[in-house]
Motif scaffolding. Structure first.
Motif, PDB file in Angstrom:
ATOM      1  N   HIS A 121      21.870  -5.554  18.693  1.00  0.00           N
ATOM      2  CA  HIS A 121      20.843  -4.749  19.354  1.00  0.00           C
ATOM      3  C   HIS A 121      20.756  -3.356  18.720  1.00  0.00           C
ATOM      4  N   GLU A 122      21.922  -2.711  18.621  1.00  0.00           N
ATOM      5  CA  GLU A 122      21.915  -1.354  18.064  1.00  0.00           C
ATOM      6  C   GLU A 122      21.553  -1.371  16.577  1.00  0.00           C
TER       7      GLU A 122
ATOM      8  N   HIS B   1      17.809  -1.340  16.282  1.00  0.00           N
ATOM      9  CA  HIS B   1      17.210  -0.003  16.393  1.00  0.00           C
ATOM     10  C   HIS B   1      17.355   0.754  15.081  1.00  0.00           C
TER      11      HIS B   1
ATOM     12  N   ASP C 255      15.247   0.094  27.221  1.00  0.00           N
ATOM     13  CA  ASP C 255      14.337   0.262  26.091  1.00  0.00           C
ATOM     14  C   ASP C 255      12.912  -0.082  26.507  1.00  0.00           C
TER      15      ASP C 255
END
Ligand code: ADP
Ligand code: MG
Ligand code: ZN
Length: 599
Positions: free
Chosen positions: A421-422, A425, A497
């Protein structure tokens, strides 16, 4: 058995029975016959005997009945009766006896007057003692509850706080000042008055504050914000005054205000009416801090895990203008903390602190201390002389499964999802030229989020273009997009988010006139509720039709951004995997490490 209660019961019974006995026995006084009646009885020759005891008369009639009466003091009864017209002849027939005054009688009458006084006195004595015993509340409730830790016996030092090197470095300045205030004052340096310690619970804020006082060898006064807001109106403010006075008398020293958010919330708003007390307390803190002279040598350290809801007045220069962040530790930090807490405990050679640190993603200092303690208990139960690696493993399972855990602990699969997930980004940000550059990526939890990706000039632009907004939304959607590409199912991890993306898109449409369909009008009135520190709703002042168009526009912006993010990530899938792997190994990667992936 509660002895105070027993005393109360005895006292109450004593008082009640005393008044009852007064009613019963004192009641006979009503039957005292007037002397004139006695005289007329005597004149008729009906009186046989009169027993005189002091002024009381016990009169026996000829028929055997008896009455009581009272003679006049100082005058003999015979004389009185003669004066009342009883003939001499009748008088000589009456047998008048004088009884010696009873010894007990005197004592009983003295006791009769004193006993109630004594009982009432005792009663109040115990009430007062009780009140004082109950934590100074009723009698001295204005006194601060600050506990004083003597500075000449520092028990905690910086060595007891593992990791947190940046925080220590910043606080070192405070320590130096407290050690030798003259050195700084003579140079006219402005000394910090207040330091705000920020970080999630259990990260060592209290520990760090104690360490500062321990290092400096100065007294430590600590009070918790929630203790200020306790009982009576006005108490909070007077406690603050008292605390600061006590501190000034003992300067140089440290005042530690734990949980300052309990009193330091934004003023002037709130649900319910009980905010005056809090506001007064907060005002008093501000007044006291403003009143510090340059030579007061008292430093106020406050701790909070909600800096976002603090009253801005607290953060103004000359107040809590220094901010020290204590975040959740990464694995290196966790290894050091484990080192601190296993020091002096017998570990078997199988114990690998590094491995434990890597397994305990999400643990804070307090969790790790608890882990070591649980492991020691398990080892003791096995009757072992040493703590084994297995003890640590079982302790960890126990803690993770345990019902009362509040802080996040993540398992291997969650860790992988958060890493992707990170990485999503970060990768999207890297690939979009006008996006803010990545500063740091971490899978160590912050607040509600599983991980965090930090960008450099965050919110520093004053004018933002439509393309910049679109880029921003795309970066925000990058997390969810990566999850969808890599895993068969998506998680709730992206809910923050999604909210942020929707909010950005909605602002573009309704406030900044960046949608062609909606045009240049703004819709809805922004409404902020200070108490909650954030927007909670918007006024609808437009038609259903426009509302529908707005929704469609917002939707389109977000979905386009999402598709865009997914496309970028699919194109650079190899980099995505690489970054995620880095994150799983190192937990936190900084800009150089991140950028090295692309060189
Ligand atoms: P906070 O005030 O931030 O909620 P505390 O200072 O009360 O946290 O920390 C609770 C306990 O956790 C401490 O007493 C200490 O044993 C342990 N602890 C927390 N952080 C650390 C650290 N960095 N190094 C060593 N022990 C720590
Ligand atoms: Mg604390
Ligand atoms: Zn995210």
């Amino acid at each position: 058995m509660n002895w105070t209660r027993v005393f109360y019961i005895i006292l109450v019974i004593g008082l009640v029975s005393f008044f009852f006995s007064q009613l019963l026995f004192g009641g006979s006084a009503a039957d005292v016959k007037p002397l004139t009646e006695v005289a007329s009885l005597a004149a008729e020759g009906k009186v046989a005997e009169i027993v005189v005891q002091e002024n009381d008369l016990d009169i026996t009639l000829k028929g055997g009945a008896s009455i009581v009466s009272r003679k006049e003091p100082e005058i003999g009864i015979a004389e009185t009766l003669k004066n009342l017209g009883v003939p001499e002849a009748q008088l000589s027939n009456i047998n008048i006896k004088v009884a010696s005054p009873s010894q007990w009688g005197g004592w009983i009458s003295i006791l009769g007057t004193l006993l109630p006084l004594v009982l009432i006195g005792l009663f109040f004595f115990f009430i007062l003692r009780q009140a004082q015993g109950a934590g100074n509340q009723a009698m001295s409730f204005g006194k601060s509850k600050a506990r004083m830790f003597t500075g000449d016996k520092p028990t905690v030092t910086f060595d007891d706080v593992a990791g947190a090197d940046e925080a220590k470095e910043e606080l070192n300045e405070v320590v130096e000042f407290l050690r030798e205030p003259e050195k700084f004052i003579s140079l006219g340096a402005r000394i910090p008055k207040g330091v705000l310690m920020v970080g999630p619970p259990g990260c060592g804020k209290t520990l760090m504050a104690k360490a500062v006082s321990g290092e400096a060898g100065v007294p430590f006064f600590s009070i918790s914000g929630s203790e200020f807001v306790e009982m009576f109106v006005g108490v909070g403010a007077s406690r603050v005054r008292d605390l600061f006075e006590q501190a000034k008398r003992n300067s140089p020293c440290i005042i530690f205000v734990d949980e300052i958010d309990a009193v330091g919330r934004q003023r002037g708003a709130g649900l319910g009416g009980s905010n005056d007390e809090r506001e007064q307390t907060l005002n008093q803190i501000l007044v006291e801090m403003d009143g510090f002279d340059t030579d007061t040598n008292v430093i106020v350290i406050a701790a909070t895990n909600r800096p976002d809801i603090l009253d801005p007045a607290l953060l103004r220069p000359g107040r809590f203008d220094r901010r020290v962040v204590l975040d959740r530790p990464d694995w290196q930090g966790r290894e050091k903390i484990l080192g601190v807490h296993t020091k002096g405990k017998p570990l078997s050679s199988s114990v690998d602190l590094n491995a434990i640190a890597k397994m305990t993603v999400g643990f804070v200092g307090a969790d790790l201390e608890n882990l070591v303690n649980e492991a020691a208990i398990l080892a003791a139960r096995r009757n072992s002389k040493q703590i084994d690696m297995l003890d640590f493993q079982s302790a960890m399972e126990k803690i993770i499964m345990g019902p009362e855990r509040k802080s996040r602990v993540i398992n291997a699969q969650e860790k992988e999802i958060i890493a992707y997930h990170e990485a999503g980004h970060a990768l999207v940000a890297k690939m979009l030229p006008d996006a803010d550059p990545v500063h740091k990526v971490s899978i160590v939890a912050r607040g509600q989020a599983g991980g965090v990706t930090m960008y450099l000039p965050e919110d520093d632009k004053s004018l933002m273009s439509r393309d910049y907004f679109k880029t921003k939304i795309t970066v925000v959607m990058g997390g969810r997009a990566a999850e969808e590409i890599m895993f068969p199912t998506v998680t709730t991890g992206a809910s923050d988010d999604l909210q942020r993306a929707t909010k950005l898109a909605r602002a573009m449409v309704t406030r900044y006139g960046m949608s062609e369909k909606i045009g240049l009008l703004t819709y809805g009135k922004k409404e902020e509720l200070v108490f909650l520190g954030k927007e909670i709703g918007e006024h609808r002042s437009y038609s259903e039709e426009i509302a529908r168009t707005i929704d469609l526009e917002v939707r389109k912006l977000v979905l386009d951004a999402y598709e865009n993010a997914k496309q970028i990530l699919s194109e650079h899938r190899d980099k995505l995997v690489e970054v995620a792997d880095l994150l799983m190994n190192q937990e936190t990667i900084d800009a150089p490490t991140f950028n090295a992936v692309f060189s």
